[in-house]
Design a protein around this motif. Sequence first.
Motif, PDB file in Angstrom:
ATOM      1  N   ASN A 164       0.825  -1.214   0.000  1.00 41.99           N
ATOM      2  CA  ASN A 164       0.000   0.000   0.000  1.00 41.99           C
ATOM      3  C   ASN A 164       0.852   1.253   0.000  1.00 41.99           C
ATOM      4  O   ASN A 164       0.522   2.232  -0.678  1.00 41.99           O
ATOM      5  CB  ASN A 164      -0.952  -0.018   1.200  1.00 41.99           C
ATOM      6  CG  ASN A 164      -2.032  -1.074   1.048  1.00 41.99           C
ATOM      7  OD1 ASN A 164      -2.460  -1.376  -0.064  1.00 41.99           O
ATOM      8  ND2 ASN A 164      -2.445  -1.658   2.151  1.00 41.99           N
ATOM      9  N   LYS A 165       1.956   1.238   0.729  1.00 43.97           N
ATOM     10  CA  LYS A 165       2.852   2.407   0.764  1.00 43.97           C
ATOM     11  C   LYS A 165       3.609   2.569  -0.556  1.00 43.97           C
ATOM     12  O   LYS A 165       3.868   3.696  -0.987  1.00 43.97           O
ATOM     13  CB  LYS A 165       3.809   2.295   1.948  1.00 43.97           C
ATOM     14  CG  LYS A 165       3.087   2.475   3.273  1.00 43.97           C
ATOM     15  CD  LYS A 165       4.009   2.292   4.457  1.00 43.97           C
ATOM     16  CE  LYS A 165       3.208   2.456   5.749  1.00 43.97           C
ATOM     17  NZ  LYS A 165       3.990   2.139   6.935  1.00 43.97           N
ATOM     18  N   LEU A 166       3.968   1.453  -1.190  1.00 40.76           N
ATOM     19  CA  LEU A 166       4.651   1.533  -2.484  1.00 40.76           C
ATOM     20  C   LEU A 166       3.759   2.179  -3.540  1.00 40.76           C
ATOM     21  O   LEU A 166       4.234   2.927  -4.389  1.00 40.76           O
ATOM     22  CB  LEU A 166       5.085   0.142  -2.953  1.00 40.76           C
ATOM     23  CG  LEU A 166       6.230  -0.515  -2.185  1.00 40.76           C
ATOM     24  CD1 LEU A 166       6.425  -1.955  -2.635  1.00 40.76           C
ATOM     25  CD2 LEU A 166       7.520   0.276  -2.334  1.00 40.76           C
ATOM     26  N   LYS A 167       2.453   1.904  -3.478  1.00 46.34           N
ATOM     27  CA  LYS A 167       1.506   2.491  -4.435  1.00 46.34           C
ATOM     28  C   LYS A 167       1.476   4.015  -4.338  1.00 46.34           C
ATOM     29  O   LYS A 167       1.139   4.695  -5.298  1.00 46.34           O
ATOM     30  CB  LYS A 167       0.096   1.940  -4.200  1.00 46.34           C
ATOM     31  CG  LYS A 167      -0.066   0.498  -4.574  1.00 46.34           C
ATOM     32  CD  LYS A 167      -1.453  -0.001  -4.208  1.00 46.34           C
ATOM     33  CE  LYS A 167      -1.584  -1.490  -4.423  1.00 46.34           C
ATOM     34  NZ  LYS A 167      -2.864  -2.022  -3.954  1.00 46.34           N
ATOM     35  N   GLU A 168       1.824   4.540  -3.162  1.00 45.61           N
ATOM     36  CA  GLU A 168       1.791   5.994  -2.941  1.00 45.61           C
ATOM     37  C   GLU A 168       3.067   6.700  -3.381  1.00 45.61           C
ATOM     38  O   GLU A 168       3.090   7.924  -3.482  1.00 45.61           O
ATOM     39  CB  GLU A 168       1.548   6.276  -1.456  1.00 45.61           C
ATOM     40  CG  GLU A 168       0.200   5.778  -0.963  1.00 45.61           C
ATOM     41  CD  GLU A 168       0.048   5.888   0.548  1.00 45.61           C
ATOM     42  OE1 GLU A 168       0.941   6.458   1.208  1.00 45.61           O
ATOM     43  OE2 GLU A 168      -0.975   5.391   1.065  1.00 45.61           O
ATOM     44  N   LEU A 169       4.141   5.957  -3.640  1.00 39.84           N
ATOM     45  CA  LEU A 169       5.408   6.573  -4.026  1.00 39.84           C
ATOM     46  C   LEU A 169       5.335   7.137  -5.440  1.00 39.84           C
ATOM     47  O   LEU A 169       4.830   6.480  -6.353  1.00 39.84           O
ATOM     48  CB  LEU A 169       6.552   5.552  -3.959  1.00 39.84           C
ATOM     49  CG  LEU A 169       6.965   5.035  -2.589  1.00 39.84           C
ATOM     50  CD1 LEU A 169       8.069   3.988  -2.728  1.00 39.84           C
ATOM     51  CD2 LEU A 169       7.438   6.183  -1.697  1.00 39.84           C
ATOM     52  N   ASP A 170       5.859   8.329  -5.626  1.00 45.21           N
ATOM     53  CA  ASP A 170       5.909   8.932  -6.955  1.00 45.21           C
ATOM     54  C   ASP A 170       6.854   8.180  -7.889  1.00 45.21           C
ATOM     55  O   ASP A 170       6.696   8.240  -9.105  1.00 45.21           O
ATOM     56  CB  ASP A 170       6.368  10.391  -6.858  1.00 45.21           C
ATOM     57  CG  ASP A 170       5.333  11.283  -6.203  1.00 45.21           C
ATOM     58  OD1 ASP A 170       4.131  10.940  -6.258  1.00 45.21           O
ATOM     59  OD2 ASP A 170       5.729  12.323  -5.628  1.00 45.21           O
ATOM     60  N   THR A 171       7.831   7.497  -7.323  1.00 42.52           N
ATOM     61  CA  THR A 171       8.823   6.788  -8.127  1.00 42.52           C
ATOM     62  C   THR A 171       8.351   5.413  -8.590  1.00 42.52           C
ATOM     63  O   THR A 171       8.974   4.802  -9.446  1.00 42.52           O
ATOM     64  CB  THR A 171      10.137   6.641  -7.340  1.00 42.52           C
ATOM     65  OG1 THR A 171       9.845   6.064  -6.069  1.00 42.52           O
ATOM     66  CG2 THR A 171      10.823   7.985  -7.152  1.00 42.52           C
TER      67      THR A 171
END
Length: 191
Positions: free
Chosen positions: A173-180
């Motif tokens: 879930n946190k990876l989905k929020e990364l701009d990269t």
Amino acid sequence: DYSDSLGYTIKLIGYAEVTNGEVEVSVQPTLLPKDHPLASVKDENNAVALYGAAVGETMFYGPGAGAMPTATAIVSDVISVVKRLKLGVSGKNMINFKNKRKLKGDENIEAKFYLRLNVKDEVGVLKDITAVFANEKLSFESVLQKPTKNPKDANLIIITHKVILANYISALNKLKELDTVNRIDSSYRVI
């Protein structure tokens, strides 16, 4: 192709394990090492691998029903359900189980995972992803980066060490929020 290059094959696995009275069950595509006995099951064949304290590891292997018999059985089951619903005799009886079981929560399930991310091909991407993994107490077993057709993107393939499922889900879930991170292309359990 990526799982193959890492020494794995993908199989649909039904998994069940009882630990301290708690049950873990799942049916999902799973990466198996190519030398795992279930990795050699091909075509219409099915297999069941078991581990028991008294018998150790055993595997039963043989042909399945095939496409047409399976389709016929499914249609027959659907017709039977509809017939019972029309007659009003569906869902009237409940089986009382002899032994009560408790399902394991995600915080009690440990497994390895394969993760393929499409990321921006720029400085700092791996640092961002590593920070998410570190915050969730996840570690990498292996990391592989492959170019894509778009020179601004890359595929990042990660296999984790054995980690807590709840932490892994939180990390996704946190990876989905990364701009990269452009997107998560796939995520599978690894045996």
